[in-house]
Design a protein around this motif. Structure first.
Motif, mmCIF file in Angstrom:
data_model
loop_
_atom_site.group_PDB
_atom_site.id
_atom_site.type_symbol
_atom_site.label_atom_id
_atom_site.label_comp_id
_atom_site.label_asym_id
_atom_site.label_seq_id
_atom_site.Cartn_x
_atom_site.Cartn_y
_atom_site.Cartn_z
ATOM 1 N N THR A 126 8.257 16.335 0.454
ATOM 2 C CA THR A 126 8.558 14.976 -0.005
ATOM 3 C C THR A 126 7.518 14.513 -1.014
ATOM 4 N N ILE A 127 6.251 14.750 -0.716
ATOM 5 C CA ILE A 127 5.170 14.358 -1.626
ATOM 6 C C ILE A 127 5.323 15.078 -2.960
ATOM 7 N N GLU A 128 5.666 16.363 -2.910
ATOM 8 C CA GLU A 128 5.863 17.129 -4.140
ATOM 9 C C GLU A 128 7.062 16.606 -4.926
ATOM 10 N N THR A 129 8.119 16.232 -4.231
ATOM 11 C CA THR A 129 9.303 15.677 -4.889
ATOM 12 C C THR A 129 8.957 14.369 -5.603
ATOM 13 N N MET A 130 8.178 13.525 -4.948
ATOM 14 C CA MET A 130 7.772 12.268 -5.582
ATOM 15 C C MET A 130 6.877 12.528 -6.793
ATOM 16 N N ARG A 131 6.132 13.617 -6.761
ATOM 17 C CA ARG A 131 5.316 13.971 -7.929
ATOM 18 C C ARG A 131 6.213 14.325 -9.110
ATOM 19 N N MET A 132 7.323 14.993 -8.850
ATOM 20 C CA MET A 132 8.265 15.328 -9.920
ATOM 21 C C MET A 132 8.935 14.066 -10.468
ATOM 22 N N LEU A 133 9.283 13.141 -9.575
ATOM 23 C CA LEU A 133 9.875 11.876 -10.014
ATOM 24 C C LEU A 133 8.864 11.083 -10.844
ATOM 25 N N ALA A 134 7.608 11.095 -10.410
ATOM 26 C CA ALA A 134 6.569 10.343 -11.119
ATOM 27 C C ALA A 134 6.432 10.827 -12.554
ATOM 28 N N TYR A 135 6.602 12.129 -12.786
ATOM 29 C CA TYR A 135 6.463 12.632 -14.152
ATOM 30 C C TYR A 135 7.510 12.009 -15.074
ATOM 31 N N LEU A 136 8.756 11.918 -14.600
ATOM 32 C CA LEU A 136 9.801 11.302 -15.424
ATOM 33 C C LEU A 136 9.459 9.842 -15.711
ATOM 34 N N GLU A 192 0.841 -1.194 0.000
ATOM 35 C CA GLU A 192 0.000 0.000 0.000
ATOM 36 C C GLU A 192 0.876 1.243 0.000
ATOM 37 N N LEU A 193 0.612 2.137 -0.917
ATOM 38 C CA LEU A 193 1.391 3.363 -1.004
ATOM 39 C C LEU A 193 1.118 4.251 0.201
ATOM 40 N N THR A 194 2.185 4.744 0.807
ATOM 41 C CA THR A 194 2.038 5.736 1.867
ATOM 42 C C THR A 194 1.677 7.081 1.240
ATOM 43 N N PRO A 195 1.219 8.045 2.021
ATOM 44 C CA PRO A 195 0.953 9.372 1.457
ATOM 45 C C PRO A 195 2.157 9.958 0.737
ATOM 46 N N GLN A 196 3.357 9.682 1.252
ATOM 47 C CA GLN A 196 4.565 10.217 0.630
ATOM 48 C C GLN A 196 4.808 9.598 -0.753
ATOM 49 N N LEU A 197 4.353 8.376 -0.960
ATOM 50 C CA LEU A 197 4.556 7.674 -2.227
ATOM 51 C C LEU A 197 3.331 7.720 -3.128
ATOM 52 N N GLN A 198 2.254 8.312 -2.666
ATOM 53 C CA GLN A 198 1.004 8.322 -3.414
ATOM 54 C C GLN A 198 1.136 8.904 -4.821
ATOM 55 N N PRO A 199 2.002 9.917 -5.052
ATOM 56 C CA PRO A 199 2.145 10.431 -6.418
ATOM 57 C C PRO A 199 2.597 9.385 -7.431
ATOM 58 N N LEU A 200 3.119 8.252 -6.966
ATOM 59 C CA LEU A 200 3.596 7.203 -7.858
ATOM 60 C C LEU A 200 2.505 6.203 -8.220
ATOM 61 N N GLU A 201 1.269 6.496 -7.837
ATOM 62 C CA GLU A 201 0.163 5.556 -8.047
ATOM 63 C C GLU A 201 0.041 5.120 -9.501
ATOM 64 N N SER A 202 0.168 6.058 -10.448
ATOM 65 C CA SER A 202 -0.042 5.731 -11.857
ATOM 66 C C SER A 202 1.041 4.815 -12.418
ATOM 67 N N VAL A 203 2.194 4.719 -11.736
ATOM 68 C CA VAL A 203 3.306 3.904 -12.228
ATOM 69 C C VAL A 203 3.724 2.853 -11.202
ATOM 70 N N ARG A 204 2.865 2.581 -10.239
ATOM 71 C CA ARG A 204 3.259 1.738 -9.107
ATOM 72 C C ARG A 204 3.742 0.355 -9.529
ATOM 73 N N ASP A 205 3.192 -0.221 -10.603
ATOM 74 C CA ASP A 205 3.639 -1.540 -11.037
ATOM 75 C C ASP A 205 5.094 -1.521 -11.495
#
Length: 444
Positions: free
Chosen positions: A337-347, A72-85
């Motif tokens: 941290t959540i915002e940083t993970m959102r930037m990583l998720a875009y890449l 289960e994604l933590t709030p800090q990792l939630q931005p990675l939901e679309s690429v979690r696999d």
């Protein structure tokens, strides 16, 4: 390559892999050679928030409570939901290259190399150091860099990087001691470095005009006459995406009061860095560079160790490093941290949207993302926040997992990532940071 002439000079445009270049299944080149594999190191400074901000010894807010697949994604990792696999999370790992009672952030930067840092005279600074050996990206680039136009590329998003404490904190890519590699923090400079064929030397006022693209059209038309319908559409789409991306880069110049002919796209707007816009542009550029096989190795410094970038979009006004040392701002650190993970998720998303044969560039890449500390407040380099994304050309477990290995060496993760590109690499780091054991459970 498509080729043409502009002003008496030869220009060239790399092509993406076409069906005509691939085997019957689209899983390798026509001669049986595997599709290229890539490595990205992605770094942010100053760690993440603590579970209890008033207790510097508390664990960090980052890791899932469950291990294995389907975590289960933590709030800090939630931005990675679309690429979690495509994402694995690794907990419990420590920077074994650190030496007790040395220096916080400097020790943590060894997460990128596995080599203990070398202390330098500090001058007027609090401390100074340089890397003790090559970073993992350069270990890989040493082996595969000669196969591409650029051995590696170095990109940076924030320009607010500390420069007074030596190259360890200023740069994240190093060929070795005294060999740091500077990063481009201006998307226009990055474009020039990666796609120099599109710059017209005798026309500095319009460096991104379409002349070079027009020059290769005759070659493109001739090529389209020799390939199938799918490849013809792919060539057209590729040429269109190049032109669109170039226009997006030119549009990055801020609309506030600036000189009429700006030389940088990454300029502050009302005192704030255009972080999201630059992150998008750099990610788009990197996806295109990989698709064209201009390089297979990249490093991205989202923010610097002891960096003073400000998350103004979250309403922050304090530099990130200073904020990380204020226990009362632990929740603000969490938001960053959540915002940083959102930037990583875009890449990650962008690489996943870039087709390559029957797969995507993400399927054939690995991204190692981490920071210089578990928490900037504690300076601890144990239980480091680590994300590994991508398929590694089929070498990495899919779907992603949460692996917990308390006390394990972060260099083990580097070795696993390096081996997806170069299986012949058998060790990473030196001294206490040396690893010859890739992470069990991360690779298939």
């Amino acid at each position: 390559m498509l080729r043409g002439m502009v002003g008496g000079s030869i220009v060239a445009l790399a092509l993406p892999p076409l069906e005509a270049m691939l085997d019957a299944h689209g899983e390798a080149l026509a001669d049986g050679t595997q599709l290229p594999r890539r490595l990205v190191t992605w770094f942010w400074g100053n760690g993440v928030a603590l579970t209890n901000g008033s207790d510097a010894g508390s664990p960090i807010r980052f890791f899932p409570s469950q291990t294995g697949p389907g975590y289960e994604l933590t709030p800090q990792l939630q931005p990675l939901e679309s690429v979690r696999d495509h994402v694995s999370v690794l907990s419990g790992f420590q920077v074994s290259a650190s030496i007790p009672n040395r220096r916080g952030h400097h020790d943590g930067c060894a997460v990128l190399s596995g080599h203990p840092f070398i202390e330098l005279p500090s001058g007027s600074a609090n401390y100074a150091s340089m890397f003790g050996g090559p970073t993992v990206d350069q270990v890989v680039a040493e082996r595969v860099g000669s196969q591409t136009y650029l051995p590696s590329v170095q990109l940076a998003i924030s320009r607010r990087i500390v420069t007074s404490e030596g190259p360890s904190l200023q740069f994240i890519s190093h060929k070795g001691p005294k060999q740091p590699l500077a990063a481009d923090n201006d998307p226009r400079a990055a474009w020039t470095r990666m796609f120099a064929s599109f710059s017209v030397p005798d026309d500095p006022t319009t460096p991104h005009r379409l002349a070079a693209l027009d020059a290769v059209m005759a070659d493109a038309d001739e090529l389209k006459s020799r390939v199938g319908m799918v490849d013809r559409h792919r060539i057209d789409a590729h040429l269109a995406s190049v032109a669109q991306l170039r226009s997006q880069i030119d549009a990055l110049a801020p609309s506030c009061d600036i000189p009429p002919e700006p030389t940088q796209a990454n300029e502050d707007v009302d005192g704030n860095e255009p972080t999201e816009e630059v992150n998008r542009a750099m990610s788009d550029l990197l996806a295109l560079a990989f698709a064209c096989d201009l390089t297979r190795v990249a490093s991205v410094q989202f923010s610097g160790s002891v960096g003073f970038n400000v998350f103004h979009g979250l309403g922050h006004s304090m530099g990130h490093h200073d904020m990380s040392h204020d226990a009362g701002l632990n929740d603000a650190m969490d938001a960053s941290t959540i915002e940083t993970m959102r930037m990583l998720a875009y890449l990650i998303e962008r690489l996943g949207q870039t087709p390559e044969g029957a797969s995507t560039v993400l399927d054939n890449a690995v991204i190692f993302a981490s920071s210089d500390a578990a928490s900037g407040q504690s300076h601890q380099v144990v239980n480091m926040p680590i994300v590994v994304a991508g398929g590694g050309g089929g070498a990495l477990v899919h779907p992603g997992v949460h692996l917990s290995s308390p006390g394990a060496n972060t260099s083990d993760v580097l070795l696993s990532c390096a081996q997806t590109v170069c299986p012949e690499i058998t060790e990473i780091g030196s001294g206490s940071g040396r690893s010859t054991t890739p992470v069990t459970g991360l690779s298939v």
